[in-house]
Every structure is written in structure tokens, then in C-alpha cells.
Design a protein around this motif. Structure first.
Motif, short mmCIF file in Angstrom:
data_model
loop_
_atom_site.label_atom_id
_atom_site.label_comp_id
_atom_site.label_asym_id
_atom_site.label_seq_id
_atom_site.Cartn_x
_atom_site.Cartn_y
_atom_site.Cartn_z
N GLU A 441 21.10 36.49 85.96
CA GLU A 441 22.15 37.46 85.66
C GLU A 441 23.17 36.83 84.71
N HIS A 442 23.58 37.58 83.70
CA HIS A 442 24.56 37.02 82.76
C HIS A 442 25.61 38.07 82.44
N GLU A 443 26.74 37.97 83.13
CA GLU A 443 27.87 38.86 82.84
C GLU A 443 28.47 38.46 81.49
N GLU A 444 29.25 39.39 80.95
CA GLU A 444 29.89 39.11 79.66
C GLU A 444 30.90 37.97 79.86
N MET A 445 30.49 36.75 79.42
CA MET A 445 31.37 35.61 79.65
C MET A 445 31.85 35.00 78.33
N HIS A 446 31.55 35.71 77.22
CA HIS A 446 31.94 35.18 75.92
C HIS A 446 32.99 36.08 75.26
N SER A 447 33.58 35.56 74.20
CA SER A 447 34.52 36.37 73.43
C SER A 447 33.72 37.17 72.39
N LYS A 448 34.39 37.61 71.36
CA LYS A 448 33.74 38.43 70.32
C LYS A 448 32.53 37.72 69.74
N VAL A 449 31.44 38.48 69.62
CA VAL A 449 30.20 37.93 69.09
C VAL A 449 30.12 38.23 67.60
N GLU A 450 29.79 37.20 66.80
CA GLU A 450 29.60 37.38 65.36
C GLU A 450 28.14 37.12 65.03
N TYR A 451 27.56 38.02 64.22
CA TYR A 451 26.15 37.89 63.87
C TYR A 451 26.02 37.69 62.37
N MET A 452 25.35 36.61 61.97
CA MET A 452 25.09 36.35 60.56
C MET A 452 23.64 36.68 60.28
N VAL A 453 23.42 37.69 59.43
CA VAL A 453 22.07 38.18 59.19
C VAL A 453 21.14 37.05 58.73
N ALA A 454 19.96 37.00 59.38
CA ALA A 454 18.91 36.04 59.06
C ALA A 454 19.31 34.59 59.37
N HIS A 455 20.43 34.41 60.04
CA HIS A 455 20.87 33.05 60.39
C HIS A 455 21.00 32.88 61.90
N GLY A 456 21.98 33.57 62.51
CA GLY A 456 22.18 33.37 63.94
C GLY A 456 23.43 34.05 64.46
N ILE A 457 23.84 33.62 65.67
CA ILE A 457 24.96 34.24 66.37
C ILE A 457 25.98 33.17 66.73
N SER A 458 27.25 33.55 66.65
CA SER A 458 28.33 32.63 66.99
C SER A 458 29.30 33.32 67.95
N SER A 459 29.79 32.57 68.97
CA SER A 459 30.77 33.12 69.89
C SER A 459 31.51 31.95 70.56
N THR A 460 32.36 32.33 71.52
CA THR A 460 33.11 31.32 72.26
C THR A 460 32.96 31.58 73.76
N ILE A 461 32.60 30.54 74.52
CA ILE A 461 32.46 30.65 75.97
C ILE A 461 33.33 29.57 76.62
N GLU A 462 34.26 30.02 77.46
CA GLU A 462 35.18 29.11 78.14
C GLU A 462 35.86 28.16 77.15
N GLY A 463 36.26 28.70 75.99
CA GLY A 463 36.97 27.90 75.00
C GLY A 463 36.10 27.03 74.13
N LYS A 464 34.80 27.06 74.35
CA LYS A 464 33.88 26.23 73.57
C LYS A 464 33.07 27.10 72.60
N LYS A 465 32.91 26.61 71.38
CA LYS A 465 32.13 27.35 70.39
C LYS A 465 30.65 27.20 70.69
N VAL A 466 29.96 28.35 70.76
CA VAL A 466 28.53 28.37 71.04
C VAL A 466 27.83 29.11 69.92
N ILE A 467 26.78 28.51 69.37
CA ILE A 467 26.00 29.18 68.32
C ILE A 467 24.52 29.10 68.68
N ILE A 468 23.76 30.09 68.21
CA ILE A 468 22.32 30.10 68.42
C ILE A 468 21.68 30.71 67.17
N GLY A 469 20.59 30.08 66.72
CA GLY A 469 19.95 30.63 65.53
C GLY A 469 18.92 29.70 64.94
N SER A 470 18.74 29.82 63.63
CA SER A 470 17.70 29.07 62.92
C SER A 470 18.13 27.63 62.67
#
Length: 691
Positions: A441-470
Motif C-alpha cells: 500500500e502506498h498512500e500519497e506521501m510525496h509533494s508535487k510530482v514533476e514528469y519530464m517526457v522520455a526522461h523520468g519523474i521527480s518529487s520530494t518525500i519527507e524533505g528528500k528529493k526522489v527521482i526515478i527514470g532512465s
């Protein structure tokens, strides 16, 4: 449900439901119910006889069991399926056609000739008025020809000829109107929304809920690449919205707070919070129907050519009639020319051919948004495939989560799924599905999600920058690093899988290994397309050179390009078009949308991103890549049919004119044979191309 099997062969049965009458709604309910059964490949329900013809694959007993379990009350059918059904339309036009034919022959049998003569003369005024109106606008169109033929027949007291011409013109108009409305309705239904889940904003939280649970006044959040599911007013955010599905204009428009937005439009960039004004699907359906009716979208170049040619031939027909009279001084022979015109057949048979081809494509789960796209597919010599979700299977799967920061792989997958669930890509779906399978289960625990086309996703969780992608996004754009001491493990990542990289605070946290297997039919489809006339087959992918090279070699494409960005795909398509090529682009993701727009024909996969489906000219299902080959055969068959229709129309009508001028046949016979041949060619044009 009680039923009786009336007839049965292997893989097919015709059943009769034990009820006296079946309403249109009941027939559509049964049709939808049976279509959802995996055993059923094709079904047709006849409401007048309460019968159903069912073709099936697999276990016969499963089909029998499904029929026994069926009830109208318990069947879960979306309301828009019933509301936008074309069943009543078909029944209405069948009734109109039967009534028209029956009335004519009953009238000839029971109504005295003088009465029929008065009625025919009165009825002819409609056609004569249309011809005069055309002349008043300075145009010599088909209406003028019809008016002249009918008017001259009435003046000569040839009531039988005038009546026959008007009857056959009426039948032709009815068939054209029926086919057009049916095709437009089918197309509109296929373009109607099918949004099942939406993000509802409640108490500053976003909750994923069923679209059917949304009520007027609720707020929904729509992000980049997503279709706006309801008509509403923007209450927050800013976005560029593509409204091509409703207005035909592909240039996106800016939408901010207090602006109105409409169901079916797509967010190309940005994010909006929308307060819902209307939840019914009918408004979207009606808008699409209006858009199709008001636009030239359905018309191919062949249809437009036929219409223009039909109107251009009118002066020649009138001139031929006058010349025949001047040379022979024989009104009968002159009328034989007037009664036979090429324009009627051209104007009727060509649109029916195109619309029937669109309908046939829908039988194979191929949605075509206009006749001109079928023509473009027939003429295409270059086809560009995106790799992921197109040549490879639409449902890749997660096979491993390798932790690089010491955290539990399940926790890292949970974080990844929380980010990826917002965005429509096959790789993202693989991550979300794996989390569901493991009950993470994953409740909404991040701030605003930013999506970069063909690259990946960036957000903030508990004050830490989290990114996922290529790899490119994580290590080159974001300058993330592999944790000290983990370099050897990173170098040993399994090469047979695609990789998603998760980084926290600019350090690699996990690598998610995703199996993205090639479709079994991919190589055969490539070979079939080459045999069908495609000379250049190209694959483009954002994957590494190693992965791209291996896939290209296995499927046998002529060219491949690796590590490409969305703008690279679009630029390649535009360059090919500039070199005189006709290009088809096939893709399923947000990153494919620029190339889909740029191509002569954009084809989207139905399970892909919503923006890809909206921008694309044609949509195929995700189950079978052979549908592209089927589409090519339908398109090629359509162009052959159009050329054959031209030859038949010219040949038959030229023969009738020569027979009339030479006095072999009378004007009444000319009119009858001309209109009968037109109807036969039109009816033949309604047959399936692949039957």
C-alpha cells in the motif's frame, strides 16, 4: 436466463432467448455481456427474434454457463453503451427502406393512374426547386441534372419514368444517409471516453476512485498526458490543453483558473484541478458527432475527387443531351443521354466504400478517425515503430528490485510505485502492478510530482528529493552517483532486462529490472508489412544501443535508432515526409505523441498513454500487432475497390448512353438500368473487403 440452441456448428451457435419481445436496451445489454466473455470471439444479437449468433473459441460449456448465468438486471453495462447504441438507428432505417419499397408497389397496384400522376408531378417540384436553386447560385451541379431529367419527363407526360427516377434517387439517398449516420455513430462511440479511474481531490488529499463515483461539484486532478474526463471549470493549476478531438485544431490552448475545460481534451503540459460540471458521457458523444459532421475529416482525397468529378461532369451530360437532340432531332434519344449520368453513381458509391471500410476496420478492433487515413495507409511506403509497448509486449513485468542503499527492496518498490502511478507508460504500469501483486500500500506521501517526457519523474518525500527514470536522466541530467563500494554490483546489472533507476538525494537507491519481451508475432508482422508494400521499416527507441541492436536484428527492421528523444522521432518523420515519403508512425507513450502528430498517419496502441490515443489518427488494440497488417490489407482493398468502381461506373453508363442514342433502349429503360446499376455498385461497396 432460459434459452434454446436453435442451430450449432463447431465454434458457432445460434440461441433463442425464451422471451416474447426484446427491447433495444436488452439487446445491447446481452451483446455487451457476451463480448466481455473471453471465450466469445464474435456475437450478433437480433432484437426482433430474440436470437443471438455466437462465435467462440475454447470451451463450449463455458459459453453455455455464461448464458445460463446472464440476467438483464445483474449485467453491469456502462450507461454510455446503452445511451449511444446504434441499434435503434439501424432498425429505423431498415423500417424506412422496407416501407418505401412496399408503398411504391402497393401504390402502383391500388391507386389509379391519374392520382399517381398528380402525386408524381407534385413530388417532382422538390427536385426541380433544388435544381433551380443550384442554377441561381451559378453552379451546374448534380441537382440540375436530376431536375432536368425529372422535369422533362413530367412535361412529356412520361410519368412512369419520372416516378422511377425519383424512387431510385430516394432509395440511393436513404442508403447513403443510413451508411453515413451508422459510420459516424460507430466512429463517435469508438472515440467516446473510457476513463475508469480518476484522482479525486478531497481534504487536500488525492484519492484514486472510480470515474462512476464522481458527482457534479467534485474536484479531480488531471496531469500531463491524461485525458480530462469531465466537462468542468479549472480551480487550480495551469496547463496546455490539446482540444483536437473536439475542435480539430491541434495547437494546444492555455488553461488557468476559472477557464472551462471539456471532456476528451488532453493535457500536453502542466496539471489542472477541475471542478466537475457534467458527468454524463452523452455530451462528449454529441460533441464528437457534431465535430465529425461539420468537418471534412471523414473524406478521403478519393471521395473529394469523386464529388468534384461528379459536379464537373454535369455540363458535359447536359451538353451531350443538347448535341444529341440537335443531330437527331429526336427527343427520346436526347432523353436517353439525360437519364444516364456518371455523377450520381460517383457521389454515392465512393463515400459508401470509405465509410464501409471504416466500419469493417472496427470489427477488428481498429478505430479509424477518417477515410483520408485509410488512403494514407494504402499509399504509405515507410513505417516507424516505437519499441517499448509496440514491438515488445504491452505489459512488461518487474523481475527484480536491486537495492543500492541498504533499504528493503519492497520499501523501495513502494516508493517507486507511489511516483509511477500518476503517469501512463508501460514501464510505470509494470512497477505499479508489481506493488499491487505484493500488496504494498502506498498512500500519497510525496509533494508535487514533476514528469519530464522520455526522461523520468521527480518529487520530494519527507524533505528528500526522489527521482526515478532512465540512465540518461538519473546520471547525466540529475548528476546522481552510485554509492561508494557498489560500483561492481552496478556494473554487473543483468543486460537482458530494461532498467529503471531510483535515486534519493542524488544517490542511487535501487535499480528495478523489467522484462520487456519481444512480441511473438513481431518478426512475422514486419515480414507481412514488407510483402504488403512497405519498403522502409524503422525502429526508434530510447533504450541503449545494445538493446536496440538486439531487437532490430531479431525482428528484421531496415533501420533502427537508439537513445532517441521525442523530438528526434518527430524530426525523423518530418525529414522522411520532406523527401517525398508517406510515413506511418506507431507508438504508445507520451514521448511518441510529437511523432504521431507529424506522421501522415499516427497509430496508437489502445493500452498506451491517453494523449497518444487522442492525437493518433488510428488506434489498434494491444493484444495483437497483426492488426497493423489487417489495416494495411483493408486500406489496399479500399483503393482497389474505388478504382474498380470508377471503371464499372464509366463502362456501364457509357454503354447505356450509346444504346440510348442508337435507339436500342428507351429513356425509361436507360433510367432504370442506370439507377439499378448505381444501387448494385453501392450495395457491393458495402461488403467487407476481407471477406
Amino acid at each position: 436466463m432460459k434459452f434454446q440452441i436453435k442451430h450449432e456448428t463447431k465454434g458457432r451457435m445460434r440461441v433463442h432467448l425464451m422471451q416474447k419481445r426484446m427491447s433495444y436496451e436488452q439487446a445491447d445489454t446481452l451483446l455487451y455481456y457476451l463480448h466481455q466473455n473471453k471465450q466469445v470471439s464474435f456475437v450478433k444479437v437480433y432484437e426482433r427474434t430474440a436470437d443471438a449468433a455466437i462465435s467462440y473459441v475454447g470451451d463450449r460449456e463455458e459459453v453455455i454457463k455464461a448464458l445460463r448465468a446472464f440476467s438483464y438486471e445483474k449485467a453491469d453495462v456502462p450507461q454510455e453503451v446503452i445511451a449511444n447504441s446504434g441499434r435503434k438507428l439501424n432498425a429505423d432505417y431498415q423500417e424506412k427502406l422496407i416501407t418505401k419499397v412496399a408503398c411504391r408497389y402497393i401504390a402502383k397496384a391500388v391507386i389509379p393512374f391519374p392520382v399517381r400522376a398528380i402525386y408524381t408531378t407534385f413530388k417532382s417540384l422538390k427536385y426541380i426547386y433544388a435544381g433551380v436553386r443550384s442554377l441561381c447560385t451559378g453552379k451546374l451541379e448534380v441537382a440540375v441534372l436530376d431536375a432536368t431529367a425529372i422535369g422533362v419527363s413530367v412535361l412529356r407526360d412520361d410519368i412512369a419514368t419520372a416516378s422511377s427516377v425519383m424512387f431510385l434517387l430516394g432509395i440511393g439517398e436513404l442508403l447513403e444517409e443510413w451508411t453515413h449516420k451508422k459510420s459516424v455513430d460507430d466512429l463517435a462511440r469508438s472515440l467516446s471516453l473510457n476513463v475508469k479511474k480518476v484522482w479525486m481531490k478531497k481534504d487536500d488529499q488525492e484519492i484514486l476512485v472510480s470515474a462512476s463515483d464522481i458527482k457534479v461539484g467534485d474536484e479531480v486532478v488531471v496531469r500531463m498526458g491524461k485525458v480530462i474526463p469531465f466537462d468542468g471549470v479549472v480551480t487550480g493549476g495551469e496547463a496546455m490543453v490539446n482540444q483536437a478531438s473536439l475542435t480539430g485544431e491541434s495547437v494546444p490552448v492555455r488553461r488557468v483558473e476559472h477557464n472551462s475545460v471539456y471532456a476528451g481534451t488532453v493535457i500536453e503540459e502542466g496539471e489542472l484541478t477541475v471542478r466537475v460540471k457534467e458527468v454524463g458521457g452523452s455530451s462528449r458523444f454529441e460533441k464528437i458527432v457534431t465535430m465529425i459532421e461539420d468537418s471534412e475529416k471523414l473524406k478521403s482525397a478519393s471521395e473529394s475527387k469523386a464529388e468534384h468529378l461528379a459536379d464537373r461532369l454535369v455540363p458535359y451530360t447536359l451538353g451531350g443531351t443538347a448535341l444529341t437532340y440537335l443531330l437527331t432531332r429526336n427527343v427520346t434519344k436526347a432523353l436517353s443521354v439525360l437519364m444516364v449520368d456518371f455523377s450520381c453513381a460517383l457521389k454515392l458509391a465512393m463515400p459508401v466504400s470509405v465509410l464501409s471500410a471504416i466500419r469493417e476496420a472496427s470489427l477488428y478492433n481498429i478505430t479509424v478517425k477518417g477515410g483520408k487515413y485509410l488512403e494514407a495507409v494504402a499509399e504509405a511506403d515507410t513505417i516507424v515503430f516505437d519499441k517499448t509497448g509496440t514491438l515488445t509486449k504491452a505489459k512488461p513485468t518487474v523481475v527484480d528490485i536491486i537495492s543500492f542503499n541498504g533499504e528493503n527492496p519492497d520499501e523501495l518498490l513502494r516508493i517507486a510505485a507511489c511516483l509511477e502511478e500518476h503517469f501512463p507508460h508501460s514501464m510505470a504500469k509494470a512497477v505499479v502492478n508489481e506493488a499491487k501483486k505484493l500488496h504494498l500500500e502506498h498512500e500519497e506521501m510525496h509533494s508535487k510530482v514533476e514528469y519530464m517526457v522520455a526522461h523520468g519523474i521527480s518529487s520530494t518525500i519527507e524533505g528528500k528529493k526522489v527521482i526515478i527514470g532512465s540512465h540518461h536522466f538519473v546520471f547525466e541530467d540529475e548528476k546522481c552517483v552510485v554509492p561508494a563500494g557498489k560500483e561492481a554490483e552496478f556494473a554487473a546489472l543483468p543486460e537482458e532486462y530494461s532498467h529503471l533507476y531510483l535515486a534519493i538525494e542524488n544517490k542511487l537507491a535501487a535499480v528495478i529490472c523489467i522484462e520487456d519481451p519481444l512480441r511473438e508475432e513481431a518478426e512475422a508482422v514486419i515480414n507481412s508489412l514488407r510483402k504488403a508494400g512497405i519498403s522502409n521499416i524503422v525502429m526508434m527507441t530510447g533504450d541503449s544501443e545494445r538493446t536496440a541492436s538486439a531487437i532490430a536484428k531479431r525482428v528484421g527492421v531496415d533501420q533502427y535508432f537508439s537513445e532517441v528523444l521525442p523530438e528526434d522521432k518527430a524530426k525523423f518523420v518530418e525529414n522522411e515526409k520532406a523527401n517525398g515519403k508517406k510515413v506511418i508512425m506507431i507508438g504508445d507513450g507520451i514521448n511518441d505523441s510529437p511523432a504521431l502528430s507529424a506522421a501522415d498517419v499516427g497509430i496508437a496502441i489502445s493500452d498506451g498513454a491517453e494523449i497518444a490515443r487522442e492525437i493518433a489518427d488510428i488506434t489498434i488494440s494491444a493484444d495483437d500487432l497483426y492488426q497493423i497488417v489487417t489495416l494495411k490489407f483493408i486500406s489496399n482493398g479500399l483503393m482497389k475497390r474505388i478504382k474498380r468502381n470508377y471503371r464499372q461506373i464509366v463502362g456501364i453508363n457509357t454503354s447505356l448512353i450509346l444504346l440510348g442514342v442508337s435507339g436500342v433502349i428507351m429513356p425509361t429503360t436507360s433510367a432504370l438500368l442506370h439507377n439499378t446499376s448505381t444501387l448494385l455498385i453501392t450495395l457491393k461497396s458495402m461488403n467487407n473487403l476481407l471477406s
